[in-house]
Design a protein around this motif. Structure first.
Motif, PDB file in Angstrom:
ATOM      1  N   TYR A   1      28.853  44.322  38.312  1.00  0.00           N
ATOM      2  CA  TYR A   1      27.953  43.585  39.192  1.00  0.00           C
ATOM      3  C   TYR A   1      27.527  42.283  38.526  1.00  0.00           C
ATOM      4  O   TYR A   1      27.186  42.259  37.341  1.00  0.00           O
ATOM      5  CB  TYR A   1      26.711  44.431  39.501  1.00  0.00           C
ATOM      6  N   GLY A   2      27.543  41.219  39.314  1.00  0.00           N
ATOM      7  CA  GLY A   2      27.022  39.941  38.860  1.00  0.00           C
ATOM      8  C   GLY A   2      25.647  39.719  39.442  1.00  0.00           C
ATOM      9  O   GLY A   2      25.074  40.604  40.081  1.00  0.00           O
ATOM     10  N   PRO A   3      25.082  38.533  39.265  1.00  0.00           N
ATOM     11  CA  PRO A   3      23.751  38.232  39.795  1.00  0.00           C
ATOM     12  C   PRO A   3      23.704  38.371  41.312  1.00  0.00           C
ATOM     13  O   PRO A   3      24.701  38.157  42.012  1.00  0.00           O
ATOM     14  CB  PRO A   3      23.547  36.763  39.387  1.00  0.00           C
ATOM     15  N   GLY A   4      22.555  38.760  41.826  1.00  0.00           N
ATOM     16  CA  GLY A   4      22.350  38.832  43.265  1.00  0.00           C
ATOM     17  C   GLY A   4      23.165  39.894  43.961  1.00  0.00           C
ATOM     18  O   GLY A   4      23.401  39.807  45.171  1.00  0.00           O
ATOM     19  N   GLY A   5      23.623  40.901  43.232  1.00  0.00           N
ATOM     20  CA  GLY A   5      24.390  41.978  43.844  1.00  0.00           C
ATOM     21  C   GLY A   5      25.838  41.635  44.122  1.00  0.00           C
ATOM     22  O   GLY A   5      26.501  42.325  44.898  1.00  0.00           O
ATOM     23  N   THR A   6      26.327  40.555  43.500  1.00  0.00           N
ATOM     24  CA  THR A   6      27.741  40.212  43.663  1.00  0.00           C
ATOM     25  C   THR A   6      28.619  41.270  42.993  1.00  0.00           C
ATOM     26  O   THR A   6      28.216  41.900  42.020  1.00  0.00           O
ATOM     27  CB  THR A   6      28.045  38.838  43.061  1.00  0.00           C
ATOM     28  N   ALA A   7      29.816  41.443  43.527  1.00  0.00           N
ATOM     29  CA  ALA A   7      30.763  42.424  43.000  1.00  0.00           C
ATOM     30  C   ALA A   7      31.901  41.697  42.303  1.00  0.00           C
ATOM     31  O   ALA A   7      32.408  40.692  42.808  1.00  0.00           O
ATOM     32  CB  ALA A   7      31.317  43.280  44.130  1.00  0.00           C
ATOM     33  N   ILE A   8      32.289  42.191  41.126  1.00  0.00           N
ATOM     34  CA  ILE A   8      33.330  41.541  40.329  1.00  0.00           C
ATOM     35  C   ILE A   8      34.315  42.592  39.840  1.00  0.00           C
ATOM     36  O   ILE A   8      33.928  43.645  39.335  1.00  0.00           O
ATOM     37  CB  ILE A   8      32.732  40.802  39.115  1.00  0.00           C
ATOM     38  N   ILE A   9      35.608  42.302  40.000  1.00  0.00           N
ATOM     39  CA  ILE A   9      36.681  43.153  39.477  1.00  0.00           C
ATOM     40  C   ILE A   9      37.503  42.320  38.506  1.00  0.00           C
ATOM     41  O   ILE A   9      37.862  41.177  38.806  1.00  0.00           O
ATOM     42  CB  ILE A   9      37.590  43.661  40.606  1.00  0.00           C
ATOM     43  N   VAL A  10      37.790  42.884  37.349  1.00  0.00           N
ATOM     44  CA  VAL A  10      38.543  42.185  36.306  1.00  0.00           C
ATOM     45  C   VAL A  10      39.804  42.968  35.977  1.00  0.00           C
ATOM     46  O   VAL A  10      39.728  44.135  35.591  1.00  0.00           O
ATOM     47  CB  VAL A  10      37.699  42.016  35.016  1.00  0.00           C
ATOM     48  N   ASP A  11      40.964  42.349  36.151  1.00  0.00           N
ATOM     49  CA  ASP A  11      42.232  42.936  35.722  1.00  0.00           C
ATOM     50  C   ASP A  11      42.644  42.301  34.403  1.00  0.00           C
ATOM     51  O   ASP A  11      42.604  41.070  34.257  1.00  0.00           O
ATOM     52  CB  ASP A  11      43.333  42.671  36.754  1.00  0.00           C
ATOM     53  N   ALA A  12      43.040  43.126  33.446  1.00  0.00           N
ATOM     54  CA  ALA A  12      43.436  42.614  32.139  1.00  0.00           C
ATOM     55  C   ALA A  12      44.717  43.296  31.673  1.00  0.00           C
ATOM     56  O   ALA A  12      45.035  44.407  32.106  1.00  0.00           O
ATOM     57  CB  ALA A  12      42.321  42.833  31.113  1.00  0.00           C
ATOM     58  N   LEU A  13      45.450  42.610  30.800  1.00  0.00           N
ATOM     59  CA  LEU A  13      46.585  43.174  30.083  1.00  0.00           C
ATOM     60  C   LEU A  13      46.251  43.079  28.607  1.00  0.00           C
ATOM     61  O   LEU A  13      45.982  41.991  28.101  1.00  0.00           O
ATOM     62  CB  LEU A  13      47.867  42.381  30.378  1.00  0.00           C
ATOM     63  N   THR A  14      46.279  44.198  27.928  1.00  0.00           N
ATOM     64  CA  THR A  14      45.799  44.187  26.546  1.00  0.00           C
ATOM     65  C   THR A  14      46.626  45.087  25.638  1.00  0.00           C
ATOM     66  O   THR A  14      47.214  46.075  26.091  1.00  0.00           O
ATOM     67  CB  THR A  14      44.323  44.622  26.496  1.00  0.00           C
ATOM     68  N   ASP A  15      46.645  44.735  24.364  1.00  0.00           N
ATOM     69  CA  ASP A  15      47.230  45.610  23.358  1.00  0.00           C
ATOM     70  C   ASP A  15      46.128  46.268  22.519  1.00  0.00           C
ATOM     71  O   ASP A  15      46.407  46.933  21.529  1.00  0.00           O
ATOM     72  CB  ASP A  15      48.191  44.826  22.452  1.00  0.00           C
ATOM     73  N   ASN A  16      44.869  46.060  22.928  1.00  0.00           N
ATOM     74  CA  ASN A  16      43.731  46.652  22.228  1.00  0.00           C
ATOM     75  C   ASN A  16      42.598  46.847  23.233  1.00  0.00           C
ATOM     76  O   ASN A  16      41.811  45.933  23.486  1.00  0.00           O
ATOM     77  CB  ASN A  16      43.281  45.743  21.077  1.00  0.00           C
ATOM     78  N   LYS A  17      42.523  48.041  23.833  1.00  0.00           N
ATOM     79  CA  LYS A  17      41.553  48.275  24.898  1.00  0.00           C
ATOM     80  C   LYS A  17      40.103  48.175  24.410  1.00  0.00           C
ATOM     81  O   LYS A  17      39.232  47.725  25.156  1.00  0.00           O
ATOM     82  CB  LYS A  17      41.795  49.652  25.533  1.00  0.00           C
ATOM     83  N   ASN A  18      39.862  48.561  23.170  1.00  0.00           N
ATOM     84  CA  ASN A  18      38.494  48.487  22.654  1.00  0.00           C
ATOM     85  C   ASN A  18      38.018  47.041  22.571  1.00  0.00           C
ATOM     86  O   ASN A  18      36.880  46.717  22.933  1.00  0.00           O
ATOM     87  CB  ASN A  18      38.395  49.141  21.275  1.00  0.00           C
ATOM     88  N   ARG A  19      38.909  46.157  22.085  1.00  0.00           N
ATOM     89  CA  ARG A  19      38.558  44.736  21.987  1.00  0.00           C
ATOM     90  C   ARG A  19      38.287  44.151  23.374  1.00  0.00           C
ATOM     91  O   ARG A  19      37.289  43.466  23.594  1.00  0.00           O
ATOM     92  CB  ARG A  19      39.696  43.969  21.320  1.00  0.00           C
ATOM     93  N   THR A  20      39.190  44.446  24.304  1.00  0.00           N
ATOM     94  CA  THR A  20      39.062  43.868  25.640  1.00  0.00           C
ATOM     95  C   THR A  20      37.811  44.383  26.345  1.00  0.00           C
ATOM     96  O   THR A  20      37.086  43.609  26.974  1.00  0.00           O
ATOM     97  CB  THR A  20      40.311  44.195  26.476  1.00  0.00           C
TER      98      THR A  20
END
Length: 242
Positions: free
Chosen positions: A90-109
């Protein structure tokens, strides 16, 4: 006709991408690696790779760079360790945010993405907490300045190819498809010489949230800017009415 100018947004995004072309190519290179690992190096037999190649070309990625990426991924297929991860929050004002990532280190991301939300006074939620507010669709944007066809003719061409919907915007046309039908519709339009300003499978908000407080506007922009700068982040979807 919608009051939103999608093509203006596309041009704005393209200008940002042009300024950070190196990152864009890196991101697409990772997608190529994932696609080759999952389905092999031959785009004729790998629809996901075909889609990534189309995306690469839409971003003006040179053919030899694409070919090198495929060959490298094929040679290193056993060593490609990138994972696809998705975060919702959730962002400010009840906005919805989805983040897609490609990673070789899930903890870092995970730590980096969480930090982006925290700095903008947002919060990470659980899987599914906001994705129900979006529809996964194929989306094709065609700039009116690049298209000589009448709206009705273009609409019939898109619908005949399998599109679900067609809309006319201020300076563009929008074709919406089921994700499974997206490659066929995109290819059919391209084969007819239609220039596509953007073509991708995306998450389309069911409704949009307007923000008026200066602090909210500054904070959501901070979240989006920080996510954009993160090398692991591939795509960000949100329902903020910009």
């Amino acid at each position: 006709m919608s009051g939103h100018s999608k093509f203006a947004n596309i041009k704005h995004k393209k200008e940002k991408n042009d300024a950070a072309k190196g990152k864009t190519f890196t991101m697409i290179g990772r997608e190529i690696a994932i696609a080759v690992k999952e389905g092999g190096p031959d785009p004729a037999n790998n629809s996901k790779l075909r889609d990534v190649i189309a995306k690469a070309k839409a971003n003006n990625m040179p053919n030899d760079t694409i070919d090198r990426g495929i060959k490298k991924a094929a040679g290193d297929s056993g060593n490609v360790n990138y994972e696809v991860v998705t975060y919702e929050g959730y962002g400010p004002g009840g906005t919805a945010i989805i983040v897609d990532a490609l990673t070789d280190n899930k903890n870092r991301t995970a730590a980096n993405v969480r930090n982006c939300f925290t700095k903008g006074y947002g919060s990470i939620g659980t899987q599914g907490c906001v994705s129900y507010m979006f529809d996964k669709k194929g989306q094709i944007i065609i700039a009116k300045e690049d298209c000589d066809l009448e709206a009705d003719d273009l609409m019939m061409m898109a619908l005949d190819a399998g599109a679900e919907d067609f809309a006319e915007e201020e300076d563009s046309f929008e074709v919406t498809t089921d994700p499974a039908d997206f490659p066929a519709v995109r290819d059919a339009l391209t084969e007819q010489g239609i220039v596509l300003a953007q073509a991708e499978v995306t998450m389309i908000p069911q409704t949009y949230v307007s923000l008026s407080e200066e602090s909210d506007l500054a904070n959501i922009q901070k979240i989006l800017d920080m996510l954009d700068e993160d090398d692991d982040v591939q795509t960000v979807y949100h329902n903020w009415d910009e």
